[in-house]
Enzyme design. Structure first.
Site, mmCIF file in Angstrom:
data_model
loop_
_atom_site.group_PDB
_atom_site.id
_atom_site.type_symbol
_atom_site.label_atom_id
_atom_site.label_comp_id
_atom_site.label_asym_id
_atom_site.label_seq_id
_atom_site.Cartn_x
_atom_site.Cartn_y
_atom_site.Cartn_z
ATOM 1 N N SER A 79 7.021 77.530 121.602
ATOM 2 C CA SER A 79 7.094 76.296 122.382
ATOM 3 C C SER A 79 8.169 76.444 123.469
ATOM 4 C CB SER A 79 7.338 75.111 121.440
ATOM 5 O OG SER A 79 7.067 73.884 122.069
ATOM 6 N N HIS A 213 0.202 72.441 116.771
ATOM 7 C CA HIS A 213 1.302 72.994 117.553
ATOM 8 C C HIS A 213 2.256 73.799 116.679
ATOM 9 C CE1 HIS A 213 3.870 73.384 121.009
ATOM 10 N NE2 HIS A 213 4.895 72.887 120.355
#
Length: 235
Positions: A79, A213
């Site tokens: 990320s 995610h």
């Protein structure tokens, strides 16, 4: 003590800590030495100012890796950590040429295609809801007012760093580039992962694994994909 086959330096997500990678050594070959990056403003660096821009992070991290240069070195980031690892790789290459043997990035759009989010501008309630959306595994943390008081400032600061980051046009790294992501990530589609190809000056690969995610909470499939790309000792 024998020198490691390689060192794997891992940069965490926004609001994350080096502890995100504490279990990785158990799932990797025993001759891989894992180091987690600790951003300022949290845990043992709680007394330091949180970062306000990518530049606040990149130079100091690159400086800290200088003793590892000349030995097999891989960088991984998830990320926010993906673009941190990318920028650190570029900085080390700017200083020394190709000294990173693998750049592996995860759960992130390419540096020239950033998300249009101003999460750092949300009020506390909105920020908490956004964290719940990204990962329901945060529930215990988000239900603890004492912990939230400690971590929300660093999370907000990190989201501000991400919101202010864009590299256009992208600069290819000389290191081999491996891109990983979750098949059900709400913010980064498998097709968007392939756009990192523009950042590859050499070998390039993508791997899509089941999950959202934070698909890498299931660590072993990630490590199984990463291990064949890790460098070995130079002769």
């Amino acid at each position: 003590m024998a020198r490691p086959r390689c060192r794997l330096v891992c940069a965490p997500h926004a609001g994350g800590t080096a502890q995100a990678y504490r279990a990785w050594p158990a799932g990797l070959p025993t001759d891989v030495e894992v180091h987690g990056v600790q951003y300022p403003g949290r845990q043992d660096r709680l007394g330091e100012p949180a970062p306000h821009s990518m530049d606040d992070l990149i130079g100091p991290i690159a400086d800290s890796l200088e003793p590892f240069l000349g030995e097999p070195l891989a960088l991984f980031g998830h990320s926010m950590g993906a673009v941190v690892a990318y920028e650190v790789t570029l900085e080390l290459e700017r200083r020394h040429g190709q000294v990173v043997d693998l750049l592996a990035v995860s759960g992130s759009r390419a540096p020239h295609e950033r998300e249009n989010h101003d999460r750092h501008a949300l009020d506390d309630e909105g920020l908490i809801e956004e964290l719940r959306r990204l990962n329901d595994g945060f529930t215990d943390l988000l239900d603890s007012p004492e912990l939230l008081e400690l971590v929300l400032p660093s999370i907000r600061a990190d989201f501000g760093v991400v919101a202010g980051y864009l590299r256009t046009p992208p600069v290819p790294v000389r290191a081999p580039l491996l891109v990983l992501g979750g098949s059900e990530d709400p913010d980064v589609s498998p097709e968007q992962l392939t756009r990192w190809r523009t950042c590859a000056g050499g070998a390039f690969g993508t791997r899509v694994l089941p999950g959202g995610h934070f698909y890498l909470d299931d660590e072993q499939p990630v490590l199984d994909q990463l291990t064949p790309w890790l460098p070995g000792r130079r002769s």
